[in-house]
Scaffold this motif. Structure first.
Motif, PDB file in Angstrom:
ATOM      1  N   LEU A  92      17.349   5.487 -13.621  1.00  0.00           N
ATOM      2  CA  LEU A  92      15.957   5.340 -13.212  1.00  0.00           C
ATOM      3  C   LEU A  92      15.954   5.014 -11.728  1.00  0.00           C
ATOM      4  O   LEU A  92      16.667   4.111 -11.285  1.00  0.00           O
ATOM      5  CB  LEU A  92      15.279   4.225 -13.999  1.00  0.00           C
ATOM      6  N   ILE A  93      15.172   5.768 -10.951  1.00  0.00           N
ATOM      7  CA  ILE A  93      15.192   5.642  -9.495  1.00  0.00           C
ATOM      8  C   ILE A  93      13.782   5.441  -8.935  1.00  0.00           C
ATOM      9  O   ILE A  93      12.833   6.119  -9.353  1.00  0.00           O
ATOM     10  CB  ILE A  93      15.809   6.898  -8.845  1.00  0.00           C
ATOM     11  N   VAL A  94      13.664   4.514  -7.988  1.00  0.00           N
ATOM     12  CA  VAL A  94      12.463   4.382  -7.157  1.00  0.00           C
ATOM     13  C   VAL A  94      12.818   4.965  -5.791  1.00  0.00           C
ATOM     14  O   VAL A  94      13.808   4.549  -5.169  1.00  0.00           O
ATOM     15  CB  VAL A  94      12.025   2.919  -7.006  1.00  0.00           C
ATOM     16  N   HIS A  95      12.039   5.936  -5.333  1.00  0.00           N
ATOM     17  CA  HIS A  95      12.322   6.604  -4.061  1.00  0.00           C
ATOM     18  C   HIS A  95      11.557   5.973  -2.908  1.00  0.00           C
ATOM     19  O   HIS A  95      10.557   5.268  -3.098  1.00  0.00           O
ATOM     20  CB  HIS A  95      11.969   8.093  -4.168  1.00  0.00           C
ATOM     21  N   ALA A  96      11.998   6.282  -1.697  1.00  0.00           N
ATOM     22  CA  ALA A  96      11.390   5.710  -0.498  1.00  0.00           C
ATOM     23  C   ALA A  96      10.031   6.323  -0.182  1.00  0.00           C
ATOM     24  O   ALA A  96       9.167   5.660   0.391  1.00  0.00           O
ATOM     25  CB  ALA A  96      12.330   5.898   0.699  1.00  0.00           C
ATOM     26  N   PRO A 104       4.579   9.928 -12.844  1.00  0.00           N
ATOM     27  CA  PRO A 104       3.665   9.761 -11.713  1.00  0.00           C
ATOM     28  C   PRO A 104       4.227   8.820 -10.655  1.00  0.00           C
ATOM     29  O   PRO A 104       5.038   7.932 -10.942  1.00  0.00           O
ATOM     30  CB  PRO A 104       2.407   9.169 -12.362  1.00  0.00           C
ATOM     31  N   ASN A 105       3.793   9.029  -9.403  1.00  0.00           N
ATOM     32  CA  ASN A 105       4.155   8.101  -8.329  1.00  0.00           C
ATOM     33  C   ASN A 105       3.673   6.687  -8.659  1.00  0.00           C
ATOM     34  O   ASN A 105       2.718   6.500  -9.421  1.00  0.00           O
ATOM     35  CB  ASN A 105       3.519   8.534  -7.010  1.00  0.00           C
ATOM     36  N   ILE A 106       4.330   5.701  -8.072  1.00  0.00           N
ATOM     37  CA  ILE A 106       3.875   4.315  -8.191  1.00  0.00           C
ATOM     38  C   ILE A 106       3.342   3.863  -6.834  1.00  0.00           C
ATOM     39  O   ILE A 106       3.824   4.299  -5.780  1.00  0.00           O
ATOM     40  CB  ILE A 106       5.000   3.384  -8.697  1.00  0.00           C
ATOM     41  N   THR A 107       2.342   2.991  -6.839  1.00  0.00           N
ATOM     42  CA  THR A 107       1.704   2.540  -5.599  1.00  0.00           C
ATOM     43  C   THR A 107       1.719   1.018  -5.534  1.00  0.00           C
ATOM     44  O   THR A 107       1.299   0.338  -6.480  1.00  0.00           O
ATOM     45  CB  THR A 107       0.255   3.045  -5.521  1.00  0.00           C
ATOM     46  N   ALA A 108       2.203   0.499  -4.413  1.00  0.00           N
ATOM     47  CA  ALA A 108       2.289  -0.952  -4.225  1.00  0.00           C
ATOM     48  C   ALA A 108       0.943  -1.522  -3.812  1.00  0.00           C
ATOM     49  O   ALA A 108       0.168  -0.888  -3.093  1.00  0.00           O
ATOM     50  CB  ALA A 108       3.335  -1.269  -3.167  1.00  0.00           C
ATOM     51  N   GLY A 150       0.776  -1.230   0.000  1.00  0.00           N
ATOM     52  CA  GLY A 150       0.000   0.000   0.000  1.00  0.00           C
ATOM     53  C   GLY A 150       0.808   1.281   0.000  1.00  0.00           C
ATOM     54  O   GLY A 150       0.231   2.375   0.076  1.00  0.00           O
ATOM     55  N   SER A 151       2.120   1.192  -0.118  1.00  0.00           N
ATOM     56  CA  SER A 151       2.965   2.390  -0.053  1.00  0.00           C
ATOM     57  C   SER A 151       3.051   3.097  -1.413  1.00  0.00           C
ATOM     58  O   SER A 151       2.868   2.499  -2.471  1.00  0.00           O
ATOM     59  CB  SER A 151       4.379   2.009   0.418  1.00  0.00           C
ATOM     60  N   GLU A 152       3.336   4.406  -1.371  1.00  0.00           N
ATOM     61  CA  GLU A 152       3.444   5.226  -2.581  1.00  0.00           C
ATOM     62  C   GLU A 152       4.871   5.755  -2.692  1.00  0.00           C
ATOM     63  O   GLU A 152       5.468   6.167  -1.684  1.00  0.00           O
ATOM     64  CB  GLU A 152       2.445   6.378  -2.522  1.00  0.00           C
ATOM     65  N   HIS A 153       5.381   5.789  -3.916  1.00  0.00           N
ATOM     66  CA  HIS A 153       6.802   6.109  -4.104  1.00  0.00           C
ATOM     67  C   HIS A 153       7.041   7.007  -5.312  1.00  0.00           C
ATOM     68  O   HIS A 153       6.439   6.815  -6.378  1.00  0.00           O
ATOM     69  CB  HIS A 153       7.604   4.821  -4.291  1.00  0.00           C
ATOM     70  N   GLY A 154       7.964   7.944  -5.130  1.00  0.00           N
ATOM     71  CA  GLY A 154       8.423   8.744  -6.258  1.00  0.00           C
ATOM     72  C   GLY A 154       9.177   7.874  -7.244  1.00  0.00           C
ATOM     73  O   GLY A 154       9.879   6.917  -6.855  1.00  0.00           O
ATOM     74  N   PHE A 155       9.039   8.195  -8.521  1.00  0.00           N
ATOM     75  CA  PHE A 155       9.595   7.363  -9.597  1.00  0.00           C
ATOM     76  C   PHE A 155      10.056   8.308 -10.699  1.00  0.00           C
ATOM     77  O   PHE A 155       9.240   8.976 -11.335  1.00  0.00           O
ATOM     78  CB  PHE A 155       8.494   6.412 -10.083  1.00  0.00           C
ATOM     79  N   HIS A 156      11.369   8.405 -10.897  1.00  0.00           N
ATOM     80  CA  HIS A 156      11.907   9.426 -11.798  1.00  0.00           C
ATOM     81  C   HIS A 156      13.036   8.902 -12.682  1.00  0.00           C
ATOM     82  O   HIS A 156      13.785   8.012 -12.277  1.00  0.00           O
ATOM     83  CB  HIS A 156      12.478  10.608 -10.999  1.00  0.00           C
ATOM     84  N   ILE A 157      13.181   9.521 -13.840  1.00  0.00           N
ATOM     85  CA  ILE A 157      14.382   9.354 -14.663  1.00  0.00           C
ATOM     86  C   ILE A 157      15.418  10.340 -14.126  1.00  0.00           C
ATOM     87  O   ILE A 157      15.112  11.517 -13.905  1.00  0.00           O
ATOM     88  CB  ILE A 157      14.088   9.640 -16.147  1.00  0.00           C
TER      89      ILE A 157
END
Length: 210
Positions: free
Chosen positions: A181-185, A146-150, A100-107
């Motif tokens: 490419l980074i997935v943030h906490a 956009p953010n990604i959501t688990a 259920g967590s949401e994360h920043g997702f960027h190039i």
């Protein structure tokens, strides 16, 4: 009498030989031998046209990225980029997240994941030198997404647009090939400069041509 007949025969034979050796007066009747250059041109096949390059060649381009966890994390995934209606689109899955967590997702600007914390990927990819923001409005970075959501299993399914000013495979400053490419906490708030207050880096990848 025999002498006269012999003389006449010799004269007639000489005239016939002269007529056989005479060259035609009309130049069109004479075919000149081909020069070496003409012979080479006649036997050399025509060259094939060069392959198409530039924007047309990049129109169907794709890119891929294999996310690996940074030190102390378990986040990983496979991501693809392709053109949809002339715009770069990203799809894929990321696992190892909190349910259920949401994360920043960027190039990010550098295709370098050598640092244990992913810091070697640099800041957001921003070839247009814009402020950070939501990809759905202006301004925003070229690498904003956009953010990604688990889900309940900690897996995020990605299906989202990328900035309109970036491309795949054109080789210019706006090309995402070779970027990070980074997935943030944490979730991106789409307003805090320059990274949306998205926190630490859970996973890193290098975007590559397939």
């Amino acid at each position: 009498m025999r002498l006269i007949h012999t003389s006449l025969f010799v004269a007639v034979a000489a005239l016939g030989l002269s007529a056989c050796n005479k060259q035609p007066e009309n130049a069109a009747d004479t075919v000149a031998p081909a020069t070496p250059a003409e012979a080479t041109a006649a036997t050399t096949p025509a060259e094939a046209p060069p392959p198409m390059t530039g924007p047309t060649a990049a129109a169907g381009a794709t890119a891929v990225a294999e996310l690996a966890p940074t030190q102390g994390n378990e986040t990983k995934g496979s991501v693809s980029f392709k053109l949809v209606d002339g715009r770069v689109h990203v799809t894929g899955q990321v696992s190892g997240l909190k349910p259920g967590s949401e994360h920043g997702f960027h190039i990010h600007e550098k295709g370098d994941c050598s640092a244990p914390d992913g810091a070697s990927a640099g800041g957001h990819f921003n070839p247009g030198t814009q402020d950070h923001g939501s990809v759905a409005s202006d301004p925003h970075h070229g690498g904003d997404m956009p953010n990604i959501t688990a889900n309940a299993e900690g897996v995020a399914t990605i299906d989202a647009p990328v900035s309109t000013n970036v491309n795949i495979g054109k080789g210019d400053d706006f090309d995402i090939i070779g970027r990070g490419l980074i997935v943030h906490a944490d979730a991106d708030d789409y307003k805090t400069q320059p990274t949306g207050n998205a926190g630490a880096r859970l996973a890193c990848a290098v975007i590559k041509a397939p």
